[in-house]
Design an enzyme around this catalytic site. Structure first.
Site, PDB file in Angstrom:
ATOM      1  N   ASP A  80      71.982  74.410 -31.386  1.00  0.00           N
ATOM      2  CA  ASP A  80      72.962  74.149 -30.330  1.00  0.00           C
ATOM      3  C   ASP A  80      73.254  75.425 -29.548  1.00  0.00           C
ATOM      4  O   ASP A  80      73.197  75.413 -28.313  1.00  0.00           O
ATOM      5  CB  ASP A  80      74.242  73.550 -30.922  1.00  0.00           C
ATOM      6  CG  ASP A  80      75.267  73.236 -29.854  1.00  0.00           C
ATOM      7  OD1 ASP A  80      75.179  72.160 -29.245  1.00  0.00           O
ATOM      8  OD2 ASP A  80      76.160  74.079 -29.607  1.00  0.00           O
TER       9      ASP A  80
ATOM     10  N   LYS B 101      74.515  70.275 -22.255  1.00  0.00           N
ATOM     11  CA  LYS B 101      73.348  70.594 -23.061  1.00  0.00           C
ATOM     12  C   LYS B 101      73.640  70.331 -24.538  1.00  0.00           C
ATOM     13  O   LYS B 101      74.799  70.483 -24.971  1.00  0.00           O
ATOM     14  CB  LYS B 101      72.887  72.032 -22.812  1.00  0.00           C
ATOM     15  CG  LYS B 101      73.911  73.105 -23.218  1.00  0.00           C
ATOM     16  CD  LYS B 101      73.784  73.488 -24.682  1.00  0.00           C
ATOM     17  CE  LYS B 101      74.866  74.430 -25.120  1.00  0.00           C
ATOM     18  NZ  LYS B 101      74.892  74.641 -26.565  1.00  0.00           N
TER      19      LYS B 101
ATOM     20  N   ARG C 266      88.440  59.400 -26.550  1.00  0.00           N
ATOM     21  CA  ARG C 266      89.188  58.702 -27.594  1.00  0.00           C
ATOM     22  C   ARG C 266      90.414  59.482 -28.044  1.00  0.00           C
ATOM     23  O   ARG C 266      91.377  58.898 -28.538  1.00  0.00           O
ATOM     24  CB  ARG C 266      88.289  58.464 -28.820  1.00  0.00           C
ATOM     25  CG  ARG C 266      87.173  57.466 -28.586  1.00  0.00           C
ATOM     26  CD  ARG C 266      86.300  57.346 -29.817  1.00  0.00           C
ATOM     27  NE  ARG C 266      85.670  58.618 -30.154  1.00  0.00           N
ATOM     28  CZ  ARG C 266      84.920  58.810 -31.231  1.00  0.00           C
ATOM     29  NH1 ARG C 266      84.727  57.826 -32.093  1.00  0.00           N
ATOM     30  NH2 ARG C 266      84.367  59.991 -31.453  1.00  0.00           N
TER      31      ARG C 266
END
Length: 306
Positions: A167, A89, A36
């Protein structure tokens, strides 16, 4: 055969790692970008995968570099269109999503790869070799970095499914799941900022199947020197993986180090999987994170401020 690959989601990880790895590997050609916000000069650009699939641009595979919350929908769309899929991931927001993608890839006869880039750090394989035949007595994982440096402005990481400190922490778990015997969560404390849905800090206690304790400390607000270390005490000495797995120390002496080849390693594996008609779908690091969210005690932390 040249693999024509499209990148979906052109953020920091795509620019820093995927684009250079694709450029270095002669088996791949960047066919398109679906994003985007940005594109690559000289490469067809689309706002999303739907627009790309509706175009006349030919491609064989996609690398999905979007936030995990939307990854399943896009990956399923690519698989249903007969494209090979590399999943950044974590491979999905839930384990069930990844299982669905695995079944869909088998049914469609395409390659699906869950990527754990830290496993390709240069010292991980030598660590596996050194640990072979030794008895592990204890493990300490310290994975501490500054989210403001590594994920500036990425608010998705604090939302449900964004994983927060897991994360980066999942990178440590991805290494641990290949160098250690099977291990299981016993206790977890998750520090969740009052304005977020995901933890900024976590302490985890595991135990291996052989009874060795494994402690993991994750922190997303580390300033100054960043810490990506795994320290393993054995009956044959102490092994330390530092710098995210790029350096191996044995009893305090540097035994191995090398250049960063994590993402080139991932793309090499992806090309070989496609050539062999196979897939590699490993969710073991994500399963440990899911266990932490299931069993962990949530502690309210001060509001996170960018």
């Amino acid at each position: 055969m040249t693999i024509r690959i499209a990148i979906v989601g052109l953020g920091k990880i795509a620019r820093d790692q995927h684009l250079p790895a694709i450029e270095k590997d002669a088996r791949f050609e960047l066919a398109a970008v679906a994003s985007r916000s940005a594109g690559v000069d000289g490469v067809p650009h689309f706002t999303d995968l739907s627009d790309l699939l509706a175009s006349d641009v030919a491609f064989d595979a996609v690398a999905l570099c979007t936030p995990p919350q939307v990854r399943h929908t896009i990956a399923r769309q690519a698989i249903d269109a007969g494209k090979h899929v590399m999943l950044e991931k974590p491979p999905g927001a839930t384990l069930s999503e990844v299982e669905d993608l695995k079944a869909a890839a088998v049914a469609k006869g395409v390659t699906l790869q869950t990527t754990w880039h830290s496993r390709y750090a240069t010292a991980v394989a030598p660590a596996q070799t050194w640990l072979s035949g030794k008895t592990i007595q204890s493990v300490q994982i310290n994975w501490k970095e500054d989210v403001r440096v590594w994920h500036p402005g990425q608010t998705w990481i604090w939302q449900a499914g964004g994983l927060g400190v897991f994360d980066p922490g999942i990178n440590a778990l991805s290494i641990a799941t290949v160098v250690l015997p099977a291990f299981f969560l016993e206790k977890a404390t998750l520090h969740v900022p009052e304005n977020c849905q995901s933890p900024v800090e976590a302490q985890l206690t595991f135990r291996t199947v052989t009874g060795a304790p494994v402690r993991a400390d994750f922190d997303f607000l580390q300033t100054g020197e960043q810490s990506w270390d795994i320290i393993i005490d054995t009956d044959g000495g102490e092994l330390k993986l530092s710098h995210g797995g790029s350096r191996l120390w044995v009893d305090g002496q540097l035994a191995h180090e090398g250049p960063d080849e994590e993402y080139p390693g991932l793309y090499d594996a992806f090309a070989r999987l496609i050539a062999a008609g196979g897939s590699d779908v490993d969710v073991s690091p994500l399963r440990h994170v899911a266990d932490a969210f299931l069993l962990g005690e949530r502690v309210t932390a001060p509001a996170f401020v960018e």
